[in-house]
Design a protein around this motif. Structure first.
Motif, PDB file in Angstrom:
ATOM      1  N   ALA A   1      -7.943   5.405  -3.501  1.00 12.36           N
ATOM      2  CA  ALA A   1      -7.013   6.452  -3.082  1.00 12.36           C
ATOM      3  C   ALA A   1      -5.915   6.702  -4.112  1.00 12.36           C
ATOM      4  O   ALA A   1      -5.387   7.813  -4.198  1.00 12.36           O
ATOM      5  N   THR A   2      -5.570   5.681  -4.889  1.00  6.98           N
ATOM      6  CA  THR A   2      -4.449   5.799  -5.827  1.00  6.98           C
ATOM      7  C   THR A   2      -4.886   5.816  -7.287  1.00  6.98           C
ATOM      8  O   THR A   2      -4.036   5.938  -8.171  1.00  6.98           O
TER       9      THR A   2
ATOM     10  N   ASP B   1       6.567   3.114   4.672  1.00  6.15           N
ATOM     11  CA  ASP B   1       6.801   4.242   3.766  1.00  6.15           C
ATOM     12  C   ASP B   1       8.287   4.404   3.459  1.00  6.15           C
ATOM     13  O   ASP B   1       8.670   4.754   2.338  1.00  6.15           O
TER      14      ASP B   1
ATOM     15  N   ALA C   1       2.008   6.281  -7.191  1.00 11.45           N
ATOM     16  CA  ALA C   1       0.922   7.099  -7.735  1.00 11.45           C
ATOM     17  C   ALA C   1       1.287   8.579  -7.652  1.00 11.45           C
ATOM     18  O   ALA C   1       1.055   9.345  -8.599  1.00 11.45           O
ATOM     19  N   ARG C   2       1.877   8.993  -6.530  1.00 13.28           N
ATOM     20  CA  ARG C   2       2.307  10.394  -6.396  1.00 13.28           C
ATOM     21  C   ARG C   2       3.410  10.736  -7.388  1.00 13.28           C
ATOM     22  O   ARG C   2       3.543  11.893  -7.807  1.00 13.28           O
TER      23      ARG C   2
ATOM     24  N   ALA D   1       0.838  -1.203   0.000  1.00 14.70           N
ATOM     25  CA  ALA D   1       0.000   0.000   0.000  1.00 14.70           C
ATOM     26  C   ALA D   1       0.874   1.256   0.000  1.00 14.70           C
ATOM     27  O   ALA D   1       0.593   2.218  -0.724  1.00 14.70           O
ATOM     28  N   SER D   2       1.933   1.254   0.803  1.00 14.25           N
ATOM     29  CA  SER D   2       2.852   2.400   0.815  1.00 14.25           C
ATOM     30  C   SER D   2       3.479   2.600  -0.560  1.00 14.25           C
ATOM     31  O   SER D   2       3.615   3.729  -1.040  1.00 14.25           O
TER      32      SER D   2
ATOM     33  N   ARG E   1       0.894   4.046  -3.055  1.00 16.44           N
ATOM     34  CA  ARG E   1       0.662   5.478  -2.843  1.00 16.44           C
ATOM     35  C   ARG E   1       1.836   6.308  -3.331  1.00 16.44           C
ATOM     36  O   ARG E   1       1.650   7.368  -3.962  1.00 16.44           O
TER      37      ARG E   1
ATOM     38  N   LEU F   1      -7.658   1.222  -1.183  1.00 16.97           N
ATOM     39  CA  LEU F   1      -6.366   1.603  -1.753  1.00 16.97           C
ATOM     40  C   LEU F   1      -6.499   1.970  -3.227  1.00 16.97           C
ATOM     41  O   LEU F   1      -5.894   2.949  -3.681  1.00 16.97           O
TER      42      LEU F   1
END
Length: 222
Positions: A44-45, A192, A22-23, A15-16, A19, A41
């Protein structure tokens, strides 16, 4: 927009990583046996979710056909069974090998078939302490993770000269999660922070590619 495929997605590290990528502008595809757990998830992404048994050759082939031309493929699944050697269930040991190692082979094979003709791409395999240290009553997991490490090393030597970066990340320590909260000062790996290490591998110049890197908390014993 470059694409990234994360196999064995869920909470925690995958998941980290989803994310973070995606950023960084990647289109994300998430694969898991149970896609229902990926809904939050994926929302969010902006990711797509794909049902896949990572140890099933036909399902893995269909995953790569439907997930698009991924520039980055991450293989994250694991299966662990514990107990004394004399009492281990052979079916459980076989499942550890299928999920930890055979599934990794299937993912690397499908990724290589697409990346080698393009002359580029990154394949990252998630390892563990058990891939370099066999612990007592953890023979099945050690067998699977040692095999995954061997796959990574062999694949790197074959594919690096063809422009495809293969990396094996040894997660040497526990990963912080809601089920495993921090008990000291950075005594667990922050997912992360691990994801940042994956991103560094993805961005490595080809004149200095790593085939393996270890990450561990500062208090973890070598």
């Amino acid at each position: 927009m470059p694409q990234a495929l994360i196999i064995g997605a869920g909470d925690g590290l995958s998941a980290s990583l989803a994310r973070l990528l995606a950023r960084e502008g990647y289109a994300i595809a998430l694969a898991a046996r149970n896609t229902a757990k990926l809904a939050e998830l994926a929302a969010a992404t902006g990711a797509t979710a794909h049902a896949c048994d990572a140890a099933d050759p036909a399902q893995v082939a269909r995953l790569f056909e439907s997930a698009g031309e991924a520039e980055v493929v991450v293989y994250n699944p694991s299966y662990r069974t514990r107990g004394p050697l004399a009492g281990l269930d052979p079916a459980e040991v076989q499942k550890s090998l299928q999920v930890c190692a055979f599934g990794g082979f299937l993912a690397v094979r499908e990724a290589a078939r697409r990346m080698v003709p393009r002359g580029r791409g990154t394949i990252l395999l998630t390892g563990a302490s058990a891939g370099v240290k066999g612990y007592p009553e953890s023979a099945a997991f050690a067998m699977g993770k040692f095999a995954l490490r061997g796959l990574a090393q062999s694949a790197a030597r074959e594919l690096h000269p063809k422009g495809v970066h293969v990396g094996h990340v040894v997660i040497d320590g526990g990963i912080r999660s809601a089920r495993r909260p921090e008990t000291g000062e950075d005594s667990l790996l922050d997912p992360d922070a691990i994801a940042e290490t994956y991103l560094q591998l993805i961005r490595q110049p080809r004149s200095a590619w790593s085939w393996e890197i270890e990450v561990r908390p500062w208090v973890e014993r070598f």
